[in-house]
Design a protein around this motif. Structure first.
Motif, mmCIF file in Angstrom:
data_model
loop_
_atom_site.group_PDB
_atom_site.id
_atom_site.type_symbol
_atom_site.label_atom_id
_atom_site.label_comp_id
_atom_site.label_asym_id
_atom_site.label_seq_id
_atom_site.Cartn_x
_atom_site.Cartn_y
_atom_site.Cartn_z
ATOM 1 N N LEU A 177 -56.340 13.415 -22.113
ATOM 2 C CA LEU A 177 -54.880 13.441 -22.260
ATOM 3 C C LEU A 177 -54.450 12.057 -22.709
ATOM 4 C CD1 LEU A 177 -53.893 15.357 -19.015
ATOM 5 C CD2 LEU A 177 -53.548 16.138 -21.360
ATOM 6 N N SER A 178 -53.181 11.929 -22.991
ATOM 7 C CA SER A 178 -52.700 10.603 -23.377
ATOM 8 C C SER A 178 -52.179 9.862 -22.150
ATOM 9 C CB SER A 178 -51.571 10.732 -24.394
ATOM 10 O OG SER A 178 -50.418 11.200 -23.745
ATOM 11 N N ALA A 179 -52.156 8.567 -22.250
ATOM 12 C CA ALA A 179 -51.645 7.755 -21.153
ATOM 13 C C ALA A 179 -50.197 8.137 -20.854
ATOM 14 C CB ALA A 179 -51.733 6.279 -21.514
ATOM 15 N N ALA A 180 -49.480 8.470 -21.900
ATOM 16 C CA ALA A 180 -48.071 8.837 -21.722
ATOM 17 C C ALA A 180 -47.931 9.998 -20.750
ATOM 18 C CB ALA A 180 -47.462 9.188 -23.067
ATOM 19 N N THR A 181 -48.796 10.963 -20.924
ATOM 20 C CA THR A 181 -48.717 12.130 -20.046
ATOM 21 C C THR A 181 -48.974 11.747 -18.593
ATOM 22 O OG1 THR A 181 -49.460 13.514 -21.848
ATOM 23 C CG2 THR A 181 -49.652 14.412 -19.634
ATOM 24 N N ILE A 182 -49.985 10.936 -18.394
ATOM 25 C CA ILE A 182 -50.281 10.513 -17.024
ATOM 26 C C ILE A 182 -49.065 9.809 -16.431
ATOM 27 C CG2 ILE A 182 -51.908 9.289 -15.577
ATOM 28 C CD1 ILE A 182 -53.176 11.366 -17.422
ATOM 29 N N SER A 183 -48.523 8.923 -17.203
ATOM 30 C CA SER A 183 -47.351 8.206 -16.731
ATOM 31 C C SER A 183 -46.239 9.175 -16.350
ATOM 32 C CB SER A 183 -46.870 7.255 -17.822
ATOM 33 O OG SER A 183 -45.642 6.673 -17.461
ATOM 34 N N ARG A 184 -46.063 10.167 -17.177
ATOM 35 C CA ARG A 184 -44.981 11.120 -16.908
ATOM 36 C C ARG A 184 -45.252 11.934 -15.662
ATOM 37 N NH1 ARG A 184 -44.943 11.705 -22.868
ATOM 38 N NH2 ARG A 184 -43.100 10.574 -23.582
ATOM 39 N N LEU A 199 -46.861 10.953 -13.115
ATOM 40 C CA LEU A 199 -46.669 10.057 -11.977
ATOM 41 C C LEU A 199 -45.197 9.787 -11.680
ATOM 42 C CD1 LEU A 199 -49.493 9.913 -11.482
ATOM 43 C CD2 LEU A 199 -49.625 7.621 -12.411
ATOM 44 N N SER A 200 -44.367 9.938 -12.681
ATOM 45 C CA SER A 200 -42.949 9.703 -12.415
ATOM 46 C C SER A 200 -42.180 11.019 -12.389
ATOM 47 C CB SER A 200 -42.364 8.757 -13.453
ATOM 48 O OG SER A 200 -42.493 9.327 -14.738
ATOM 49 N N ASN A 201 -42.933 12.092 -12.285
ATOM 50 C CA ASN A 201 -42.313 13.405 -12.148
ATOM 51 C C ASN A 201 -41.377 13.759 -13.289
ATOM 52 O OD1 ASN A 201 -42.398 15.655 -10.417
ATOM 53 N ND2 ASN A 201 -42.419 14.181 -8.721
ATOM 54 N N HIS A 202 -41.793 13.482 -14.451
ATOM 55 C CA HIS A 202 -40.994 13.815 -15.634
ATOM 56 C C HIS A 202 -40.886 15.336 -15.749
ATOM 57 C CE1 HIS A 202 -39.526 12.527 -19.695
ATOM 58 N NE2 HIS A 202 -39.750 13.804 -19.930
ATOM 59 N N PRO A 203 -39.698 15.846 -16.053
ATOM 60 C CA PRO A 203 -39.506 17.307 -16.060
ATOM 61 C C PRO A 203 -40.301 18.023 -17.159
ATOM 62 C CG PRO A 203 -37.533 16.163 -16.844
ATOM 63 C CD PRO A 203 -38.446 15.122 -16.295
#
Lengths: 346, 346
Positions: A19-26, A28-32
């Motif tokens: 996956l991309s780092a962006a996805t992991i970040s999201r 972790l911050s509970n992005h909808p």
DNA sequence: TTTTTTAGTGCAAATGTTTGCATGATTTTT
DNA sequence: AAAAATCATGCAAACATTTGCACTAAAAAA
């Protein structure tokens, strides 16, 4: 041979899962906009690898920290340590850390500290201004930098900010009325530094009660001290003994001075509470240990800290919504009647 | 129209002076390879523009912070608040901030906190382990992450780390000898939780003194408490009264229990110090306010904090040089003789 | 004078995360 | 079936600073 004991990063997780780092970040911050399925996959992997975000990198990028600055005159004062305890407790639960500073009542140091907090992007600041503090530019600056602020205990009209205080006026009024109801006619007050609002209020509450009950107010029945120490309390009490009549009731601005008054009066053969009733302020440990126990006002210091942290964090998290209105919260105090003023018991 | 109230960065300084950002950075960190002339130019400009480094960006890049984690069971205990005060004072002067946590004596919470400190790259950690803490893996892990550690007050043999303690054994021994020299023959001890090393040592010191002076030791003259509260002290003192003979000297593991013992014994008509001498431990405020004042051991809490901060920071800054040897510092305690044990005065 | 050393500065990469925008896939609407 | 909308994810830049290496100019040595 080279042990690169490097930190696990978000990228490692990303690589492991394609996956991309962006996805992991999201995640972790509970992005909808992340599907439940990938959320689960990521979270599992995060646990498996024992990963957690680097808070510094995170702060660096987002320009937000999770650290609350707490500034008080001294930590090793019962009142402040209780307030801080309350702050820590609430803040920790909400995922914030608290960084503590002592101003030692120095204006210069206080401004230095506040400047540094501003500089280090504190999420918010809780402060009890020092005795020397008369100007509030340093705190106003915080507001301009969009750092929420809560004042506790000592506050100022000059400053638009949230405040957590006790109603010193009312508490002191109640204490005085209590003594009056015990039959005291010649009331004295051992006061705190009159440059400090809260101690002014305590004196004012005292006066108000006298007025209300049509008792005479005399200047020589009020003794101001600088720091409300036990020693100063003794001096004040000794000074009060020189009056005629000798006071039959003393409202003290804290428990140390009350303890001192108790001792001095007793040593001079004045029965407590029989000949003179005494009440303190703050409910320090000593007040329930002395014999007789000292009546006092419980200042709910711990609760004060709790509430201060609560409204600060509320402001921090509502900041985006721009609902920055200021609250002034008055913590309830409690009159604690004990042996030093309770004549019915004896 | 757009007010980009952006932070001044190192690059702004560089641009204004036609230098590279690298040079500015080097000036700010006092790099040796910078000429005095440019140092001056840069420093002047820095002042002029009111610039200061972004500590977060700095930490991010250098992987170092200026924040010291302090973990204690509770902040609002006189002893700890004094220690913390000492830590803050020294750390602040050295340019470090302290972040404070309360473990509430919970092992789980303590490990959580330590983990978070490790995670957030604390420069160092000062901790007083909680009562529940028997294993020290969480602290050992800190060492592996190269984060210096200092224990204070409660320590453990199990752990290779710097320690700051008082010599509880000796202090308690001295206190006991003092009572013996006052003529006490039947000595009792109100003890703290015997799972905690320092309280074990205090009991041991007590025993040692009896032995040395050939006085008999009897189990029923030792009352263990869980938290050394005033209430527990009263219970312990009442239990002691059931002995025959009634003790004529009590060495208490803190001042609250000493205060309780004083009260209970007096209420039972036992003159202090005439019929029984009492000594406490820690020099809490109450001990000098009670009547008679309570003899005690001053535990130099403030100094303890100061020293803890000092050796921690020393380790932090010597880290590069790999001189990580551990120090164990024993803070001097002081026997304070007051009315509750001084028979010569009366 | 030529070579070597030293002093002073710049270049550019690297740090780990977040986020606006783009993209591709899927679903819904027409 | 085509168009539009929605959903889930990826790309890549940006954040401010530090630091290894390279480079130039001046000083020292040859």
């Amino acid at each position: 041979m080279k042990k690169k004991e490097a930190r696990i990063t978000i990228k490692d997780i990303a690589k492991a899962l394609n996956l991309s780092a962006a996805t992991i970040s999201r995640v972790l911050s509970n992005h909808p906009a992340i599907s439940e399925s990938t959320k689960k996959i990521v979270n599992d992997k995060v646990k498996e690898m024992g990963f957690s975000l680097d808070p510094i990198a995170s702060s660096f990028r987002s320009k937000k920290t999770k650290s609350i600055g707490v500034v008080c005159p001294r930590i090793d004062i019962d009142f402040h340590s209780k307030v801080i305890s309350g702050i820590e407790e609430y803040a920790y639960k909400q995922g914030y850390q608290i960084t503590i500073f002592q101003s030692h009542d120095s204006y210069i140091k206080e401004t230095e500290i506040v400047q540094m907090l501003e500089n280090s992007l504190a999420a918010g600041v809780i402060i009890c201004p020092g005795l020397e503090t008369k100007r509030y530019e340093h705190l106003k600056k915080l507001g301009k930098s969009n750092i929420p602020l809560v004042l506790y205990d000592r506050t100022s009209e000059q400053l638009k900010a949230s405040k957590v205080i006790i109603n010193d006026f009312e508490a002191s009024y109640n204490a005085t009325v209590h003594l009056i109801q015990q039959g005291c006619k010649n009331l004295a007050h051992i006061a705190g530094n009159q440059n400090v609002d809260i101690f002014k209020s305590r004196l004012a509450g005292f006066k108000k009660a006298l007025e209300q009950y049509k008792l005479p107010f005399q200047e020589q029945f009020v003794k101001e001290t600088k720091n409300l120490t036990y020693e100063e309390g003794k001096e004040a009490a000794e000074a009060l003994l020189l009056n005629t009549p000798i006071p039959d009731g003393i409202v003290c601005a804290n428990d140390y001075t009350a303890a001192a008054a108790l001792k001095v009066f007793r040593n001079n053969g004045i029965a407590i509470p029989g000949k003179a009733a005494i009440i303190g302020f703050s409910n320090y440990p000593i007040s329930s240990i002395l014999e007789p126990q000292i009546s006092t006002i419980d200042d709910s210091a711990y609760e004060m800290g709790l509430v201060a942290a609560k409204i600060l964090i509320q402001q921090i998290e509502d900041k985006e919504m721009q609902v920055l209105d200021y609250q002034e919260i008055i913590i309830k105090t409690k009159l604690i009647v004990r042996g030093s003023s309770d004549r019915k018991q004896n």
